[in-house]
Design a protein around this motif. Structure first.
Motif, PDB file in Angstrom:
ATOM      1  N   SER A  11      24.232  41.763 -46.871  1.00 35.26           N
ATOM      2  CA  SER A  11      23.821  42.873 -45.983  1.00 35.26           C
ATOM      3  C   SER A  11      24.990  43.540 -45.268  1.00 35.26           C
ATOM      4  O   SER A  11      25.024  44.767 -45.137  1.00 35.26           O
ATOM      5  CB  SER A  11      22.870  42.353 -44.906  1.00 35.26           C
ATOM      6  OG  SER A  11      21.744  41.796 -45.485  1.00 35.26           O
TER       7      SER A  11
ATOM      8  N   SER B  86      20.892  42.011 -50.876  1.00 32.03           N
ATOM      9  CA  SER B  86      20.279  41.928 -49.548  1.00 32.03           C
ATOM     10  C   SER B  86      20.232  43.346 -49.008  1.00 32.03           C
ATOM     11  O   SER B  86      20.533  44.292 -49.727  1.00 32.03           O
ATOM     12  CB  SER B  86      21.146  41.058 -48.642  1.00 32.03           C
ATOM     13  OG  SER B  86      21.319  39.790 -49.207  1.00 32.03           O
ATOM     14  N   GLY B  87      19.892  43.489 -47.739  1.00 35.50           N
ATOM     15  CA  GLY B  87      19.988  44.808 -47.116  1.00 35.50           C
ATOM     16  C   GLY B  87      18.656  45.421 -46.742  1.00 35.50           C
ATOM     17  O   GLY B  87      18.641  46.476 -46.107  1.00 35.50           O
ATOM     18  N   ALA B  88      17.535  44.781 -47.109  1.00 32.57           N
ATOM     19  CA  ALA B  88      16.236  45.371 -46.759  1.00 32.57           C
ATOM     20  C   ALA B  88      16.059  45.399 -45.241  1.00 32.57           C
ATOM     21  O   ALA B  88      15.703  46.435 -44.665  1.00 32.57           O
ATOM     22  CB  ALA B  88      15.111  44.592 -47.422  1.00 32.57           C
ATOM     23  N   VAL B  89      16.341  44.281 -44.591  1.00 35.50           N
ATOM     24  CA  VAL B  89      16.167  44.218 -43.136  1.00 35.50           C
ATOM     25  C   VAL B  89      17.148  45.181 -42.456  1.00 35.50           C
ATOM     26  O   VAL B  89      16.782  45.919 -41.532  1.00 35.50           O
ATOM     27  CB  VAL B  89      16.363  42.763 -42.632  1.00 35.50           C
ATOM     28  CG1 VAL B  89      16.314  42.703 -41.112  1.00 35.50           C
ATOM     29  CG2 VAL B  89      15.295  41.841 -43.225  1.00 35.50           C
ATOM     30  N   ALA B  90      18.378  45.214 -42.963  1.00 39.52           N
ATOM     31  CA  ALA B  90      19.395  46.097 -42.370  1.00 39.52           C
ATOM     32  C   ALA B  90      18.995  47.568 -42.521  1.00 39.52           C
ATOM     33  O   ALA B  90      19.126  48.360 -41.584  1.00 39.52           O
ATOM     34  CB  ALA B  90      20.752  45.836 -43.017  1.00 39.52           C
TER      35      ALA B  90
ATOM     36  N   ASN C 178      15.689  40.986 -54.904  1.00 38.32           N
ATOM     37  CA  ASN C 178      15.766  40.587 -53.493  1.00 38.32           C
ATOM     38  C   ASN C 178      14.619  39.626 -53.237  1.00 38.32           C
ATOM     39  O   ASN C 178      13.667  39.551 -54.016  1.00 38.32           O
ATOM     40  CB  ASN C 178      15.662  41.817 -52.574  1.00 38.32           C
ATOM     41  CG  ASN C 178      16.132  41.524 -51.143  1.00 38.32           C
ATOM     42  OD1 ASN C 178      16.521  40.399 -50.813  1.00 38.32           O
ATOM     43  ND2 ASN C 178      16.091  42.534 -50.294  1.00 38.32           N
ATOM     44  N   GLU C 179      14.735  38.885 -52.154  1.00 39.73           N
ATOM     45  CA  GLU C 179      13.592  38.050 -51.773  1.00 39.73           C
ATOM     46  C   GLU C 179      12.507  38.967 -51.204  1.00 39.73           C
ATOM     47  O   GLU C 179      12.808  39.954 -50.522  1.00 39.73           O
ATOM     48  CB  GLU C 179      14.010  37.022 -50.718  1.00 39.73           C
ATOM     49  CG  GLU C 179      12.834  36.186 -50.272  1.00 39.73           C
ATOM     50  CD  GLU C 179      13.210  34.831 -49.714  1.00 39.73           C
ATOM     51  OE1 GLU C 179      14.380  34.620 -49.392  1.00 39.73           O
ATOM     52  OE2 GLU C 179      12.299  33.983 -49.613  1.00 39.73           O
TER      53      GLU C 179
ATOM     54  N   ASP D 192      10.760  39.425 -48.693  1.00 36.49           N
ATOM     55  CA  ASP D 192      10.718  38.927 -47.306  1.00 36.49           C
ATOM     56  C   ASP D 192       9.386  39.194 -46.601  1.00 36.49           C
ATOM     57  O   ASP D 192       8.954  38.403 -45.775  1.00 36.49           O
ATOM     58  CB  ASP D 192      11.812  39.613 -46.472  1.00 36.49           C
ATOM     59  CG  ASP D 192      13.201  39.261 -46.965  1.00 36.49           C
ATOM     60  OD1 ASP D 192      13.490  38.069 -47.084  1.00 36.49           O
ATOM     61  OD2 ASP D 192      13.977  40.177 -47.246  1.00 36.49           O
TER      62      ASP D 192
ATOM     63  N   ASP E  16      18.131  32.363 -47.894  1.00 39.11           N
ATOM     64  CA  ASP E  16      19.128  33.415 -47.990  1.00 39.11           C
ATOM     65  C   ASP E  16      19.356  33.762 -49.456  1.00 39.11           C
ATOM     66  O   ASP E  16      19.015  33.010 -50.352  1.00 39.11           O
ATOM     67  CB  ASP E  16      20.423  33.006 -47.282  1.00 39.11           C
ATOM     68  CG  ASP E  16      21.035  31.775 -47.892  1.00 39.11           C
ATOM     69  OD1 ASP E  16      21.477  31.855 -49.057  1.00 39.11           O
ATOM     70  OD2 ASP E  16      21.077  30.731 -47.225  1.00 39.11           O
ATOM     71  N   ASN E  17      19.961  34.934 -49.629  1.00 39.19           N
ATOM     72  CA  ASN E  17      20.128  35.416 -51.001  1.00 39.19           C
ATOM     73  C   ASN E  17      21.252  34.719 -51.756  1.00 39.19           C
ATOM     74  O   ASN E  17      21.368  34.879 -52.973  1.00 39.19           O
ATOM     75  CB  ASN E  17      20.351  36.932 -50.989  1.00 39.19           C
ATOM     76  CG  ASN E  17      19.034  37.684 -50.931  1.00 39.19           C
ATOM     77  OD1 ASN E  17      17.965  37.075 -51.030  1.00 39.19           O
ATOM     78  ND2 ASN E  17      19.099  38.986 -50.777  1.00 39.19           N
TER      79      ASN E  17
ATOM     80  N   GLY F  28      23.609  39.352 -41.835  1.00 38.82           N
ATOM     81  CA  GLY F  28      23.511  38.359 -42.912  1.00 38.82           C
ATOM     82  C   GLY F  28      22.709  37.138 -42.514  1.00 38.82           C
ATOM     83  O   GLY F  28      22.521  36.850 -41.328  1.00 38.82           O
ATOM     84  N   SER F  29      22.212  36.395 -43.554  1.00 32.66           N
ATOM     85  CA  SER F  29      21.571  35.136 -43.180  1.00 32.66           C
ATOM     86  C   SER F  29      22.193  33.954 -43.900  1.00 32.66           C
ATOM     87  O   SER F  29      21.708  32.844 -43.804  1.00 32.66           O
ATOM     88  CB  SER F  29      20.050  35.187 -43.389  1.00 32.66           C
ATOM     89  OG  SER F  29      19.702  35.986 -44.448  1.00 32.66           O
TER      90      SER F  29
HETATM   91  N1  GLU Z   1      16.484  39.396 -48.007  1.00 28.54           N
HETATM   92  C1  GLU Z   1      17.179  39.802 -46.822  1.00 28.54           C
HETATM   93  C2  GLU Z   1      17.293  41.316 -46.760  1.00 28.54           C
HETATM   94  O1  GLU Z   1      17.161  41.975 -47.762  1.00 28.54           O
HETATM   95  C3  GLU Z   1      18.579  39.245 -46.748  1.00 28.54           C
HETATM   96  C4  GLU Z   1      18.754  37.799 -46.910  1.00 28.54           C
HETATM   97  C5  GLU Z   1      20.223  37.394 -46.837  1.00 28.54           C
HETATM   98  O2  GLU Z   1      20.992  38.046 -46.068  1.00 28.54           O
HETATM   99  O3  GLU Z   1      20.645  36.480 -47.511  1.00 28.54           O
HETATM  100  O4  GLU Z   1      17.551  41.843 -45.714  1.00 28.54           O
END
Ligand code: GLU
Length: 372
Positions: A22, A60-64, A150-151, A153, A164-165, A218-219
């Protein structure tokens, strides 16, 4: 210093999983999309595709992106730093579509086609579904699309999360028999006291102490990257932790330049598909074994028998994956159990009174077991 080993490995590599974190996608300070980093990633993918390598992206990056969007609408909202899981799940739902829209635009500009794959750890826990996911991803690659994984989430509660990814991308790399996992990160690589470690052939517990947790959006953090490196060494997947902000970093890595941290085993390991699944699937509980059983597992290549088990934790059914621990709580391995936790607990409580023939003697068969 150069990394000559890459030269030979490069020829053998057919399929590469790249994971981007992210903090490389959205700057946690400015909340702006890091366009240069994404173009850098795309240039790396174009380079690999030119060399006939198959590429799968875990992003990653969906939450961001969700956080960015919501801030743009309402500057006063305390979005990302609201710690609730539900808020993050909602942000992922908002942001995943934004992320993919952005990717679609920039990948298309570079004549690359992408598709979206969202996975939960629960899907990976069921072997049938797990294998199906692998087939679909391979089909997408055959069609010349780059799967962007992506996960999921929004529907992954804490209990069923990959977490985490880094871990998700390693599980995907193992499933797809990919030979290399590239983890693009916002730092230089794995550092000890300010010095980058260039190559690692094993991951010891004291190394782990130097690896820190996540920052910004990040996670994962370095801690999870090393943990993943250890699993990948067992699965026969090399791992390159590379600084995603460095221009042409993927090209330089394959040009044998000393960038990032390369985790590899000199002798290529091979792990059967079933064992890879055991390695990366979520464990449902633990069985604690005595010294005799520990010796039999470690030295004699035996299966785990019921009379070596002293304690049980967690809730599991026959067919689930559990961890095997000694009585000092050290993890020795993991495997598929032939009995539920309920029945095993019953056996332990009443073993002097009951008819033992109604219980399986072998609790984890050798073929369904993997040691640390
Ligand atoms: N799946 C989360 C996202 O897209 C990120 C997980 C991670 O940072 O590892 O925001």
């Amino acid at each position: 210093m150069s990394r000559k080993i890459i030269e030979n490995r490069f020829k053998e590599i057919k399929r590469i999983v790249i994971k981007i974190g992210s903090n490389l996608i959205v700057d946690p300070q400015t909340n702006q999309i890091c366009e240069e980093n994404i173009q850098n990633l795309i240039n790396g993918i174009l380079f690999l595709k030119k060399k006939q390598k198959e590429v799968i992206l875990v992003s990653s990056g969906a939450v961001a992106f969700g956080n960015k969007k919501i801030k743009a609408i309402n500057q006063n909202i305390n979005s990302f730093f609201s710690n609730s899981i539900i808020r993050k799940q909602a942000l992922a739902s908002i942001g995943q579509i934004e992320l993919m829209n952005y990717y679609n635009q920039v990948f298309q500009k570079n004549h690359l086609k992408i598709s979206q794959v969202l996975i939960t750890a629960k899907d990976f826990g069921e072997r049938e579904t797990y294998l199906n996911i692998g087939h679909t991803i391979q089909e997408l690659v055959k069609l010349d699309f780059i799967p962007v994984i992506n996960e999921n989430d929004t529907v992954s509660t804490d209990e069923i999360k990959f977490g985490d990814n880094d871990f998700l991308s390693a599980a995907v790399a193992a499933l797809l028999n990919s030979q290399l996992l590239i983890l693009l990160t916002s730092v230089e690589g794995f550092m000890i006291e300010g010095k980058r470690i260039s190559n690692l052939e094993s991951i010891s517990p004291d190394l782990m102490e130097h690896a820190k947790g996540p920052t910004g959006f990040g996670s994962g953090g370095m801690n999870s990257k090393l943990r993943v490196g250890k699993l990948c060494l067992q699965a026969g997947v090399d791992v390159a932790i590379l600084p995603g902000k460095l221009k042409n970093v993927i090209q330089d890595f394959f040009g044998c330049e000393d960038v990032g941290t390369f985790i590899f085993s000199k002798e290529k390991k091979f792990l059967k598909a079933r064992k890879k699944w055991i390695l990366f699937s979520r464990s449902r509980g633990s069985v604690f074994i005595d010294e005799g059983a520990e010796k039999a597992l470690l030295n004699n290549g035996s299966s785990l028998l019921i009379n070596g088990i002293k304690k049980v934790e967690g809730k599991f059914l026959s067919g689930d994956v559990v961890e095997i621990k000694n009585l000092q709580n050290t993890i020795l391995g993991r495997g598929i159990v032939n009995i539920s936790d309920k029945n095993l607990k019953k056996y332990l409580l009443e073993k002097n009174k009951i008819d033992k023939s109604s219980y399986p003697t072998e609790i984890i068969h050798r073929d369904n077991l993997i040691l640390e």
